[in-house]
Design a protein around this motif. Structure first.
Motif, short mmCIF file in Angstrom:
data_model
loop_
_atom_site.label_atom_id
_atom_site.label_comp_id
_atom_site.label_asym_id
_atom_site.label_seq_id
_atom_site.Cartn_x
_atom_site.Cartn_y
_atom_site.Cartn_z
N SER A 155 35.05 26.05 26.21
CA SER A 155 36.19 26.63 26.36
C SER A 155 36.24 27.20 27.74
N LEU A 156 37.52 27.00 28.36
CA LEU A 156 37.68 27.49 29.67
C LEU A 156 37.36 29.40 29.80
N THR A 157 37.80 29.79 28.65
CA THR A 157 37.42 31.26 28.83
C THR A 157 36.04 31.50 28.77
N ASN A 183 35.49 35.59 37.80
CA ASN A 183 35.67 34.34 37.26
C ASN A 183 36.99 34.17 36.66
N GLU A 184 37.44 35.12 35.98
CA GLU A 184 38.70 35.17 35.29
C GLU A 184 39.80 35.18 36.35
N ARG A 185 39.89 35.87 37.23
CA ARG A 185 40.80 35.87 38.12
C ARG A 185 40.86 34.34 39.12
N PHE A 186 39.82 34.01 39.29
CA PHE A 186 39.60 32.55 39.88
C PHE A 186 40.45 31.66 39.14
N LEU A 187 39.96 31.68 37.87
CA LEU A 187 40.47 30.45 36.99
C LEU A 187 42.09 30.66 36.80
N LEU A 188 42.67 31.84 36.58
CA LEU A 188 44.27 32.04 36.58
C LEU A 188 44.64 31.67 38.08
N SER A 189 44.14 32.10 39.25
CA SER A 189 44.68 31.51 40.34
C SER A 189 44.61 30.21 40.59
N VAL A 190 43.96 29.37 40.22
CA VAL A 190 43.76 27.80 40.13
C VAL A 190 44.74 27.33 39.20
N ALA A 191 45.02 28.07 38.13
CA ALA A 191 46.45 27.62 37.30
C ALA A 191 47.65 27.60 38.25
N SER A 192 47.81 28.59 38.94
CA SER A 192 48.82 28.86 39.61
C SER A 192 49.24 28.13 40.95
N CYS A 193 48.01 27.59 41.33
CA CYS A 193 47.95 26.85 42.63
C CYS A 193 48.83 25.01 42.33
N LYS A 194 49.74 24.96 43.33
CA LYS A 194 50.22 23.63 43.10
C LYS A 194 49.47 22.52 43.35
N ALA A 195 48.35 22.70 44.24
CA ALA A 195 47.47 21.73 44.96
C ALA A 195 46.13 21.66 43.92
N CYS A 196 46.04 22.46 43.01
CA CYS A 196 44.82 22.40 42.37
C CYS A 196 45.08 21.67 41.02
N SER A 507 43.41 41.53 36.78
CA SER A 507 43.91 40.80 35.55
C SER A 507 44.78 39.58 36.06
N TYR A 508 45.36 39.57 37.32
CA TYR A 508 46.13 38.63 37.84
C TYR A 508 47.69 38.69 37.62
N HIS A 509 47.92 40.15 37.02
CA HIS A 509 49.28 40.30 36.97
C HIS A 509 49.89 40.71 38.23
N ARG A 510 51.37 40.22 38.38
CA ARG A 510 51.84 40.61 39.87
C ARG A 510 51.88 41.90 40.39
N ASP A 511 51.83 42.87 39.67
CA ASP A 511 51.79 44.11 40.09
C ASP A 511 50.34 44.87 40.41
N GLU A 677 43.81 24.14 25.17
CA GLU A 677 43.84 25.39 25.75
C GLU A 677 44.70 25.51 26.71
N ASN A 678 45.33 26.84 26.78
CA ASN A 678 46.22 27.09 27.71
C ASN A 678 45.76 28.63 27.97
N ILE A 679 45.71 28.88 29.47
CA ILE A 679 45.03 30.25 29.89
C ILE A 679 46.26 31.02 30.36
N ASN A 680 46.66 32.15 30.18
CA ASN A 680 47.58 32.93 30.89
C ASN A 680 46.83 34.45 30.98
N PRO A 681 47.38 35.45 31.71
CA PRO A 681 47.07 36.54 31.99
C PRO A 681 47.05 37.48 30.61
N ARG A 682 45.95 38.29 30.56
CA ARG A 682 45.94 39.13 29.41
C ARG A 682 47.18 39.97 29.31
#
Length: 1022
Positions: A155-157, A183-196, A507-511, A677-682
């Motif tokens: 699992s990605l998690t 690692n959690e923040r790294f994976l969530l950031s990869v999901a948000s990058c348009k070129a990844c 947690s990679y939330h906006r705030d 599997e789909n990963i989102n911020p907690r």
């Protein structure tokens, strides 16, 4: 079985090539190596030029089996013979042997700085660190690929709980559970990058890369000539300077407007030919710094510079620079082997890198590489070029500056960890001195003129590169842009300290991301030792905690409060005695627990590591709020918090908080496969900020700090009652500063201390440190600034101390000086001899004074002179330059010190002599109880009574009876008959007495007493 590749992957690669943007692929699976060849082939077909070069980075093994290595050797031989049949060879082996591949261990990644590749492969994900990620990815050019290889994951998690190699350094004996927040923040950031793109080992795109559903071929907008606005300006600049030599030919090679302007600035400094000029070129990676320097060096050769030296951490870092020197020579019509020759290094460690260029077109000219520490070779230099200056220790860079033209090139956004040191310290000093020289014409002779250039437009790739934006956001490399302006600075009394929950922060939330960027911005703006690795330390280290100082928070307004100060704390100690004894016996220090292990090593004490403490790792204040007391307020609130002075929370609240334990792995994702599997911020996260009054503090015995020793920093911690116990004898390679550790005991009931001593249990260790430091000032710290040394020793002001209690003071002159030394001191204070007569014993006097053995109060200047001459052994001329005081004043201060010491020692010697001479016992003179007249009257009365008694006694029969002859009548008659009845002629005759011997003896005693009484009476009468 062959499978068709998803067209979206090919489209993403082609879009990157067209727009000169990079793309990133994360491949998960054990067969991920097989997909590298396909990606490289797709990239090769999309690129018009030759096949892209490859950088392959790994931990220690390439994971290529032995038979593949054997086949690779055979293939290489066939290629050399021209007998290779491509259809019979394994394509992957052919790719390994015929492709331009550079293999690099992660630990050797520094040597790839300044190089450019078309593709970067990163395997062994567990060995990756943020520093390695930034260093390797930034070597890829526009249109290139970054491929990240991961082993099979259920699992990605599970990536969140993956044990990274760096976690071994984060664990300590009392804190051994590292988290995977980075690692959690790294994976969530990869999901948000348009070129990844995240794929499995069969190139199936995973649901986490949902943005790939909308990928489409891009259309590059071009004008009639296919130029953008910036390219148009650059073209106009080239046409304008076309006829100028040497700038005209050289600027043709520039790719951006920023780079063209940088080359013009360098050539202006070269043509000026003024000594003591420094030009600094600062930019992020891939902006063309090395290329601009290479073109400028070619221009310097064309203008007649003979001795040009180039330095960098390694000659391999200068590959691009020497390449553009040669390109500049081509533009200036220099021909290799006819006008110049290139010399390769014979050192196997340099791997045949270019280290020298000999030019002989006009006259003998040389471009020579030297190592950074070889500054003594710069005696005849005319131009010195320092490339990758951020990776060179700051003291070494300072030693390279001299009376010649200096070009500096550096990356300052945190890649190497010393970039901020270069910009915050060295460049700031050069800029300040340059401003002084502009105002003061006399300073121009001795000062340096300074010019700073900054490049913002990328060379390796086009602007708005998505990988650059993703990487800078992930590693907070552009954090300085996140510092908001503070409209109103609150009073320190209105501020409060808050605990930052790291699970929510990463947690990679906006705030949360915005708050993290602001925190890192304060770190980058306040500290010179910054690197991306610090972010992983903050996120994953189990013993680290974060605190922020905020002003009054208005909860009605929906925005983040301004951060005034950030404190990062690491819990240490609570080490078993067995581990402490083992550490001392083996002479090693485990990772972490810096203060306990160093304390144990210094004082050979195995009890201190068992105490619990906290080390302040970093404290950073907002640039607009510096020197307003916010840092001091944060430290005092932190001390009060750990001492339990803030309002404690109830047991019920503790239980409630304990129940809120965030889940490390999402349950739903554990049951899903990679393709589903789909990963989102907690969402089930505690609050980001917790007031200290709502959190129970850890029970600590002390608070400590480790920092680079400077005067301002030491004064800051000294004012907060921190005392030093260790100063490193060897300065740091990065900053040239000695590491210093200070400690402050906290109020704790577990340790018995005397209430009068503010240092508590630390007092005897502090005194021992002072004694050791005064001795080391003569050797290890002989070059330390006297102000800093004075601040460390902090001599006692005896005017504020009760001198009546002489405990600890010198009580014998022989404990300090010999009789001969005392005579010399007396002669010097009487101006009979030179001060050099006191050099033999001034160190003994200085140590006794700074140890508090001589209760004499000296002024600050007097104590400084004593420290320089007595403890550091400095010459008068050296003290004169350091203190900026004339020689006569120094000698006057020294004489005053010696006179003060002589007065004390002379008084001490006098007291010793007085106590050694024997003295008669003093009699108490008190008035007699009887007056003289009364005594005389009593004596006269006594004499009269005695005379009257004597007169009466003469006639007393009893008295006369003593003279009677006590004998028989018959004996008397017989005696007369013997005498013939007549008396003898003498009138005497003898009769034998009948008294006993005892009666005779008593009678004799009475006669003697009467005779003695008569004699005394005659004396009195006389």
């Amino acid at each position: 079985m062959r499978k068709k590749v998803d067209e979206r992957i090919r489209t993403l690669i082609e879009n990157g090539v067209k727009s000169r943007h990079r793309s990133m692929f994360v491949i998960i699976g054990d067969k991920s190596l097989d997909q590298i060849l396909h990606l490289h082939q797709m990239l090769s077909k999309s690129v018009v030029k030759s096949r892209p070069s490859v950088l392959w980075c790994y931990k220690d093994k390439l994971e290529l089996s032995s038979h593949k290595k054997k086949r690779a050797k055979q293939t290489k031989k066939l290629v050399q013979r021209g007998q290779l049949d491509p259809e019979k060879v394994d394509p992957f082996v052919l790719f390994l042997e015929t492709g331009e591949i550079t293999f690099c261990l992660y630990r050797d990644s520094e040597r790839i700085l300044g190089n450019t590749f078309g593709m970067c492969i990163l395997q062994d994900f567990e060995a990756l660190t943020p520093n390695l990620l930034a260093r390797t990815i930034e070597t890829v050019e526009g249109g290139g690929l970054i491929v990240l290889l991961l082993r099979s994951l259920s699992s990605l998690t599970s990536l969140f709980t993956m044990v990274m190699d760096v976690h071994e350094r984060f664990r300590t004996e009392s804190h051994n559970q590292a988290a995977g927040r980075f690692n959690e923040r790294f994976l969530l950031s990869v999901a948000s990058c348009k070129a990844c793109v995240v794929m499995d080992d069969e190139l199936n795109i995973l649901p986490i890369s949902s943005h790939m559903k909308t990928v489409a071929p891009v259309i590059v907008r071009e004008d009639s000539e296919g130029l953008s606005e910036a390219e148009r300006e650059l073209k106009n600049l080239k046409e304008e300077l076309n006829d100028d030599f040497p700038v005209g030919p050289l600027i043709r090679k520039c790719c951006t407007l920023d780079q063209g302007r940088a080359v013009i600035t360098f050539l202006d400094a070269i043509l000026d030919k003024s000594l003591r000029r420094t030009v600094a070129l600062l930019a992020a990676r891939g902006r063309g710094k090395s290329a601009a320097l290479g073109l400028a060096i070619a221009g310097a050769v064309a203008t007649g510079y003979s001795n040009i030296y180039v330095t960098a951490p390694s000659p391999e870092n200068l590959k691009t620079l020497f390449e553009f020197i040669c390109k500049g020579f081509d533009l200036l019509d220099y021909k290799e082997h006819l006008d110049y020759d290139m010399v390769k290094s014979a050192n196997p460690n340099f791997k045949k890198a270019t280290v020298r260029i000999n030019i002989y077109k006009q006259h003998r000219q040389t471009i020579q590489y030297i190592q950074p520490h070889e500054h003594e070779k710069l005696s005849q230099v005319e131009l010195l070029v320092v490339d990758e200056a951020a990776a060179i220790p700051l003291p070494v860079v300072k030693s390279l500056l001299g009376p010649y033209l200096v070009f500096l090139s550096s990356t300052v956004n945190g890649y190497e960890g010393t970039g901020r040191s270069l910009s915050l310290k060295l460049l700031q000093q050069l800029e300040e001195r340059s401003q002084i020289s502009n105002k003061n014409t006399e300073f121009v002779v001795s000062g340096r003129l300074f010019k700073k250039i900054e490049l913002s437009e990328s060379i390796r790739y086009a602007s708005s590169d998505p990988i650059e934006s993703w990487l800078h956001g992930l590693l907070c490399l552009d954090a300085t842009k996140s510092i908001p302006n503070i409209n109103r600075l609150p009073r320190t009394g209105e501020c409060d300290l808050y605990y930052v929950n790291r699970d929510t922060l990463f947690s990679y939330h906006r705030d949360s991301e915005l708050f993290l960027q602001r925190m890192m911005a304060l770190y980058v703006a306040s500290h010179y030792k910054n690197s991306p690795n610090d972010l992983q330390l903050m996120a994953d280290a189990p013993a680290h905690h974060l605190f922020v100082l905020l002003g009054p928070v208005d909860e009605s307004q929906n925005h983040l409060p301004d951060i005034l100060c950030v404190i990062q704390v690491c819990l240490e100690g609570h080490i078993s005695r067995k581990s402490a004894v083992k550490s001392i016996s083996e002479g090693r220090q485990p990772f972490g627990d810096q203060i306990p292990w160093k304390f144990c090593e210094q004082f050979r004490n195995t009890d201190f590591p068992s105490l619990s403490g906290a080390r302040i790792v970093r404290i950073a204040t907002h640039p607009s709020a510096m020197r307003h007391g916010y840092g001091s307020a944060a430290v005092e609130l932190l001390v009060r918090y750990f001492e339990g002075q803030l309002t404690p929370i109830s047991e019920l609240e503790v239980d409630e908080l304990a129940e809120i334990s965030p889940r490390r792995v999402i349950d739903a994702a554990e049951k899903a496969s990679l393709l589903e599997e789909n990963i989102n911020p907690r969402t089930d996260l505690p609050p980001l900020l917790i007031p200290l009054r709502e959190r129970r503090p850890e029970k600590l015995h002390y608070l400590g700090v480790s920092f680079g020793l400077t005067l301002d920093l030491f004064r800051f911690w000294k004012n907060h009652k921190f005392d030093p116990f260790y100063i490193s004898p060897v300065p740091s390679n990065v900053t040239g500063e000695h590491s210093c550790m200070v400690l402050r005991p906290l109020n704790n009931d577990d340790i018995e201390t005397s209430g009068s001593d503010t240092l508590g249990f630390f007092s005897p260790f502090s005194e021992e440190f002072r004694k050791d430091f005064t001795k080391l000032l003569a050797r290890t710290f002989c070059r330390m600034d006297y102000k800093l040394a004075m601040c460390v020793l902090d001599p006692i002001k005896f005017s504020e101390v009760d001198l009546s209690s002489s405990s600890g003071f010198v009580n014998s002159i022989s404990a300090i000086l010999s009789p001969l030394a005392m005579e010399r001191l007396e002669a010097y204070t009487n101006n009979l001899v030179d001060y050099r007569m006191t050099e033999a014993f001034v160190d003994d006097l200085a140590r006794a004074y700074f140890w508090g053995k001589i209760p004499t109060t000296l002024s600050k200047d007097q104590a400084s002179v004593l420290l320089c001459m007595g403890l550091q052994g400095k010459d008068i001329s050296c003290i004169e330059a350091e203190m900026e005081v004339k020689r006569q004043q120094i000698m006057s201060l020294y004489m005053q010190v010696m006179k003060s010491f002589y007065k004390f020692l002379h008084d001490l010697a006098s007291n010793e002599t007085h106590s050694s001479v024997p003295h008669l016992r003093d009699l108490a003179m008190e008035p007699h109880p009887v007056s003289l007249e009364e005594e005389l009257n009593a004596a006269a009365k006594q004499v009269e009574d005695e005379m009257k008694a004597k007169a009466d006694g003469m006639l007393n029969p009893d008295h006369l009876q003593r003279y009677a002859i006590v004998d028989k009548e018959v004996d008397f008659e017989h005696a007369l008959q013997n005498g013939g009845g007549k008396a003898l002629s003498g009138g005497h005759f003898s009769v034998k007495s009948s008294k006993s011997k005892i009666e005779k003896l008593n009678e004799r005693k009475r006669n003697k007493q009467e005779k003695g009484f008569k004699t005394n009476k005659k004396r009195k009468s006389n």
